[in-house]
Design an enzyme around this catalytic site. Sequence first.
Site, short mmCIF file in Angstrom:
data_model
loop_
_atom_site.label_atom_id
_atom_site.label_comp_id
_atom_site.label_asym_id
_atom_site.label_seq_id
_atom_site.Cartn_x
_atom_site.Cartn_y
_atom_site.Cartn_z
N SER A 93 44.90 40.49 43.10
CA SER A 93 45.40 39.95 44.24
C SER A 93 45.42 38.48 44.32
CB SER A 93 44.61 40.54 45.46
OG SER A 93 44.79 41.84 45.62
N LYS B 187 48.64 36.80 44.23
CA LYS B 187 49.31 36.65 45.62
C LYS B 187 49.70 35.27 45.88
CE LYS B 187 48.08 41.02 47.82
NZ LYS B 187 47.16 41.88 47.23
N TYR C 94 55.70 43.82 41.34
CA TYR C 94 54.31 43.70 41.95
C TYR C 94 53.14 44.14 40.97
CZ TYR C 94 50.73 44.23 45.44
OH TYR C 94 49.49 43.89 46.07
N TYR D 285 41.14 39.26 53.32
CA TYR D 285 41.27 40.65 53.74
C TYR D 285 40.43 40.62 55.21
CZ TYR D 285 42.96 41.75 49.22
OH TYR D 285 43.34 41.62 48.14
N VAL E 150 40.45 42.23 43.30
CA VAL E 150 39.64 43.29 42.75
C VAL E 150 39.37 43.51 41.48
CG1 VAL E 150 40.51 44.97 44.84
CG2 VAL E 150 41.66 45.02 42.59
#
Lengths: 306, 306, 306, 306
Positions: D63, D66, D190, D242, D260
Amino acid sequence: LDYNEILWEVAQTVEPQRGSGKVANYIPALAEVDPMNFGMAVVTRAGDRFTTGRADRPFSLQSVTKVISLTMALESIGESFWKRSGREPSGDPFNSLVQLEHENGIPRNPLINAGALISTDVLVSRYGRDGAVEAILQFAQELADGEPVRIDPRVAASERETGFRNAAVANFMRSFGNLHNPPDDVLHVYFHQCALEMSCQGLARAMLYLANGGVDPITGRRIVSERRARRINAIMLTCGHYDASGDFAFHVGLPGKSGVGGGIVAIAPGQLSVAVWSPGLSPQGNSLVGTMALEKFASLTGLSVF
Amino acid sequence: LDYNEILWEVAQTVEPQRGSGKVANYIPALAEVDPMNFGMAVVTRAGDRFTTGRADRPFSLQSVTKVISLTMALESIGESFWKRSGREPSGDPFNSLVQLEHENGIPRNPLINAGALISTDVLVSRYGRDGAVEAILQFAQELADGEPVRIDPRVAASERETGFRNAAVANFMRSFGNLHNPPDDVLHVYFHQCALEMSCQGLARAMLYLANGGVDPITGRRIVSERRARRINAIMLTCGHYDASGDFAFHVGLPGKSGVGGGIVAIAPGQLSVAVWSPGLSPQGNSLVGTMALEKFASLTGLSVF
Amino acid sequence: LDYNEILWEVAQTVEPQRGSGKVANYIPALAEVDPMNFGMAVVTRAGDRFTTGRADRPFSLQSVTKVISLTMALESIGESFWKRSGREPSGDPFNSLVQLEHENGIPRNPLINAGALISTDVLVSRYGRDGAVEAILQFAQELADGEPVRIDPRVAASERETGFRNAAVANFMRSFGNLHNPPDDVLHVYFHQCALEMSCQGLARAMLYLANGGVDPITGRRIVSERRARRINAIMLTCGHYDASGDFAFHVGLPGKSGVGGGIVAIAPGQLSVAVWSPGLSPQGNSLVGTMALEKFASLTGLSVF
Amino acid sequence: LDYNEILWEVAQTVEPQRGSGKVANYIPALAEVDPMNFGMAVVTRAGDRFTTGRADRPFSLQSVTKVISLTMALESIGESFWKRSGREPSGDPFNSLVQLEHENGIPRNPLINAGALISTDVLVSRYGRDGAVEAILQFAQELADGEPVRIDPRVAASERETGFRNAAVANFMRSFGNLHNPPDDVLHVYFHQCALEMSCQGLARAMLYLANGGVDPITGRRIVSERRARRINAIMLTCGHYDASGDFAFHVGLPGKSGVGGGIVAIAPGQLSVAVWSPGLSPQGNSLVGTMALEKFASLTGLSVF
């Protein structure tokens, strides 16, 4: 930086928008305020003060006071406060009960209504019902260092009459055991706290300790530890504008807290505190022109923390 | 059908389970009830009565009374009631606030707490605070036709002391304008209504009008129109057991309403009404052994509406 | 009861509303259907048939087929089915993912899309991808006993092209481990199942086993046990119309299942099955005029289960 | 500040905790990583580099990427990006579908999975499916300025095999019309983007433009405007971890983004970028020891933005 000039330019920029947004109308004392009001005040760490517009006109602080009661609650019970409130953005409107139900009566953060009621409850446990109102007023007066601070009893009474949603929140948290005092007592204090009044000048002055690592730079008095000051700032940045907190961070880039009275206070850590007042609100309940003014201010000064 | 034999077989079937489930413990008066209690009563349209166990022992009706107040509210304001409450299963626990927030303070149905508070509010509007308590008691007594009915003031007081969740719901609906009276007044009446006591015999007798198209078959008195009786039955079937309503329909197949006192009343339209009492509850708050008994009863009699 | 006369009166009653509601427009094959269509058919336990309007015109069954695949899935794996699906009303629209997330991928009931995908998945496990389509078609044909049944490949293809929400649901349940086969395979079968076509006559005939304790009264063939038939009826009553299930129970009082093709089948246990078709839909996705027709039908016949 | 000494002290501080947390186990390539790994790298605006531990060992960015795809998407379509994604903290786990359903397929922010899929979709629209993978790899390589960057095809394949939740999210957004390309194409890109690998050194180097107003201070190349750099930092601070974003702001006080794979990159605006890697995760999915290391680092350096 010439803050006089900057404030002048900010005022010029927002002038065409002055009066836009929707004044809070759920209680008469707020509904009657002229939407054309606009004021702004800067107080630097060095103690210099700059203003534009009606910076000395008192207005109803409302949710801005959540920073004051949070500061007091943290000083009262320390980090154990965080067993009773989270410190995450809620992603919900200021008065949502959905999250409370899903998370067993623990509010997401102390800057939404539910979390602020926890702060208040802490103060009721410490000072009693009437003592808590007195303690909040006195603490706000100390922070304001001579600037006028008062509680408008008419506003407090109106809040009470229309505050069914807050009563729902308080009773709901009590049903989970996360309120230690009778809901009516906590609400009494909460409604009086919301009815605190200061001017932009007073508000910027009062919050200066957050721009100076927890020490009031003018009186030299330590209000909170440096670490706690940083953390309060962090919470203001992530949670200070309800479900528009991300947007405020995106556009302004400063820790801040808004209230439905149209006030916003923002902190440029290490530099200054700034307060703005303009009663017209965005749909999320934050001062529309106030936010614009702070965005322009941050842009002109380069004070964004990012 | 030999109902004496059927009730005997039902009692035999549930005997090994008697005492299972968890007695409601949020108020002393409920917590003290012996979980081994079991009673059941049938009253047929012809007026025949059959019982087993402690069918004449009064117990706290709690949410079973929601059917009574719904009946009264519908008679008071007619179909306009449905502007203030839905009639859909909620899919949520009996006291959830989530759905209320998403649907602007309109409860899903009148058999969850929120919806029952609307019924109560209607009665407060009509009879006043104290008058409403009196009116509910009197209506219940008329329905019970001589069977003992009383309100236990100790239960009502306890409900009040611990009823923060209900206070939250009432204040929340008031904040949406869907409660017309002060929350404290509505809660006062609601807590007294919940404290109604009857025995299984009394309860089955009282609800007989729903098994007979709205007319009490013994007195001949019309309580509600046939259409309304059918509709109340429909709501009991789809909504009468909170988020286990589907399961009750699946296993029992009769309209019914449960209460945390351990009582359930069920209706076999055109045939009879049946009440059961056993204080131990399922996690959803419905009488565990009572539900088993009704499942066996429906199976032995073939009275399922399906 | 003279069903010819009753159907005539029903048709008269809904005539002024014929064409109202909004035809499903997410796929061309549905969007092109003339909203003025109306048909209705009754098949009694004795095998008598009565019709009005276009009762012999095939239409797309869509979600009505969820009852067929549920029946097959229950016959395949028995009560263990209920480990993978609940049987509670959802309180949500037919295709909501919210509940799935809160309840770990277990759908509330088998008559919403998520639950029906579980039924389909069971059939894919048993028959394979292509075998499952064949098995569903064949079972539907057996039930229809000679009435025409087909799968419209154009509809199945369109469903696939626009079925992103269903693909989301299938992948979501798979992420929780509650789908045993590849989502694409399950969706293939599901979209073909939705594309089943029958007329009102065929549909009422096919579902007759649910009005007769699980046995087709004409062929004498047992389709499901009596207990299972009652339970399927119970689920139809509590869950058959998405978040308007309570309303259907309130107004019609019969177990029923609707589809976005405008069809509804309803069961009067022990008496008859009735199918209606009118393509215009309510906001909840149920046939508007079809629901009115069934309400009138239930009112004239007194067949409400309540 | 002597960053060598600071990093040494940070490493000492976290040493007793090294190996704690739970390594991501949903794909083999992540599950096999030794939880005892720990590395950290600082790159200052002046181009000085400091490291401790396994700072040159490549790990799966997951992530963290991103931020890269958001940067590219913003450069592709500018501020119109914000019509398709919010910029508010979500208050939900990284892969929740609840918020998407309530807000019509518009993700809360671009740093949760749903929002990152929007970034990816923008790149698929611009570069095509295979071109987008290539473009992301190339952009990452340019940012890394010679540090090794690769996509691990084994990881990408594993992500695909287990990525049902992401497939659900993509299909769900497509059903709302907020994905412009076929879900499978977007997911392909992705999953390859998530499989990007860099070391701490490479990652800190690559993100340096965000610590320098959008200009890579070493190559002098402008990556984004100053304003956009600040805004990306603001989003990282409010949304980068998050539903633990508030906690990271509270404890660390720097904009950052976790993955992660156990990596976190953080930005001290105007000063430096810092990357840390330790595979054990907190329940919210953020590197446990990595977060501790950054908290210590922020505390020792006083670099918190607050």
